[in-house]
Write an enzyme that holds these catalytic residues in place. Structure first.
Site, short mmCIF file in Angstrom:
data_model
loop_
_atom_site.label_atom_id
_atom_site.label_comp_id
_atom_site.label_asym_id
_atom_site.label_seq_id
_atom_site.Cartn_x
_atom_site.Cartn_y
_atom_site.Cartn_z
N HIS A 204 29.78 74.59 22.76
CA HIS A 204 30.06 75.38 23.96
C HIS A 204 31.54 75.72 24.05
O HIS A 204 31.92 76.87 24.30
CB HIS A 204 29.63 74.61 25.21
CG HIS A 204 28.18 74.78 25.55
ND1 HIS A 204 27.20 74.76 24.61
CD2 HIS A 204 27.56 74.97 26.75
CE1 HIS A 204 26.03 74.93 25.20
NE2 HIS A 204 26.21 75.08 26.50
N HIS A 291 29.83 66.72 27.07
CA HIS A 291 30.59 66.26 25.91
C HIS A 291 31.70 65.27 26.29
O HIS A 291 32.14 65.19 27.44
CB HIS A 291 31.20 67.44 25.15
CG HIS A 291 30.20 68.24 24.39
ND1 HIS A 291 29.75 67.87 23.14
CD2 HIS A 291 29.55 69.39 24.69
CE1 HIS A 291 28.87 68.75 22.70
NE2 HIS A 291 28.72 69.68 23.63
#
Length: 329
Positions: A204, A291
């Site tokens: 991302h 993350h």
């Protein structure tokens, strides 16, 4: 009569005047040029937006009691969906599903609209070189996230750091699926396994940084050259003879630039601004809810690794510049 050499009544020597004027004449110092090998001060300031967003998001996730208390799924690099601390922490939020998951399609669409509608890109040469730059950026996106002569860079890095597909190993032993089918995260999840144990570069972050910077480069220098006639362009380039000059010396004059001043951003520019804004917003959401900090950092670094050869390297390699050009030139 004896005359003193310092007698002020005597007329001054013309040579003396010239020496005095030469001594008192202000000396002009050459304007310092930005090194072609480095981003300009404006680019540096804009690049700083990315680590600032990632740092702020990471700190927010640590300091926010609601976010910190929410269960986190390490294998999915996100919070447990049933107890997500925010709508944007859910992988099924519309911005993630419609925009980020199809991110390169949106970025490409914005670029194509800009390419076809903005008057400053009316030159065939500019269009061709801009398309080549898009092709190179897209190639880097493909190699990192989709395919790199087999598994993409992200999956290769995950396996290189000890990651594997857990839960599908037993099924491999049973003959379904084949071992080669679980070399990627997509295949692992499709086979019912979990991608665990290695370092997972944030796809991302990589996509949002690479895509937004690509659009920013392609639009900003064109707009600056059209609106300010190149006076805001502080890029420097190395010429064939080794001389360092302003990038404006190679600028191609396009008839549409006068119209571009009146039109402003136009449809294409507004589309690009909207996509960049969404990229920055979703980058912040990724920094807060998805993350680890190291996965986000490596996502940023891998994106920058693809940006430099396309937008900075041509400034000091004339042969490369002849092929892919510079935005707005």
């Amino acid at each position: 009569m004896t005359v003193s050499p310092n007698d002020s009544s005597l007329p001054s020597s013309p040579r003396g005047k010239s020496r005095a004027s030469a001594t008192n004449r202000p000396t002009s110092t050459p304007t310092a040029r930005n090194p072609p090998q480095l981003p300009t001060p404006l680019e540096t300031a804009l690049l700083a937006v990315y680590p600032i967003l990632l740092t702020f998001g990471t700190l927010f996730s640590i300091l926010s009691p609601q976010t910190r208390a929410a269960p986190y799924d390490a294998s999915g690099q996100s919070h447990v969906q049933a107890s997500a601390p925010s709508y944007f922490a859910r992988k099924d939020n519309l911005f993630n599903v419609i925009f980020v998951k199809r991110g390169w399609g949106w970025i490409t669409a914005a670029f194509v609209v800009l390419l076809l509608t903005h008057p400053s890109l009316g030159s065939v040469t500019r269009k061709v070189k801009a398309a080549i730059r898009w092709g190179l950026v897209t190639a880097w996106w493909v190699l990192v996230t989709q395919w790199c002569f087999g598994p993409p860079v992200i999956d290769r890095g995950f396996r290189f750091t000890g990651g594997k597909c857990e839960g599908a190993v037993v099924r491999v032993a049973e003959g379904k699926p084949d071992r080669a089918d679980v070399l990627t995260a997509v295949a692992c999840r499709a086979s019912g396994g979990k991608w665990m144990g290695g370092h997972d570069i944030s796809g991302h972050v990589f996509l949002l940084v690479l895509g937004s910077w690509f659009l920013l480069q392609e639009m900003a220098w064109i707009a600056a050259r059209a609106w300010f006639e190149g006076r805001r362009d502080d890029r420097c380039i190395v010429m064939g003879d080794g001389a360092v000059k302003s990038a404006g010396v190679e600028a191609e004059r396009v008839e549409g630039e006068e119209l571009a001043k009146e039109q402003g951003l136009g449809l294409g520019g507004k589309f690009v601004v909207a996509v960049i804004g969404l990229c920055w917003w979703m980058l912040l959401m990724t920094a807060i809810y998805f993350h680890t900090w190291f996965e986000k950092l490596t996502g940023l670094l891998v994106a920058l690794l693809g940006i430099y050869p396309i937008y900075v390297l041509p400034r000091w390699i004339p042969a490369l510049r002849q092929i892919i050009g510079l935005p707005g030139i």
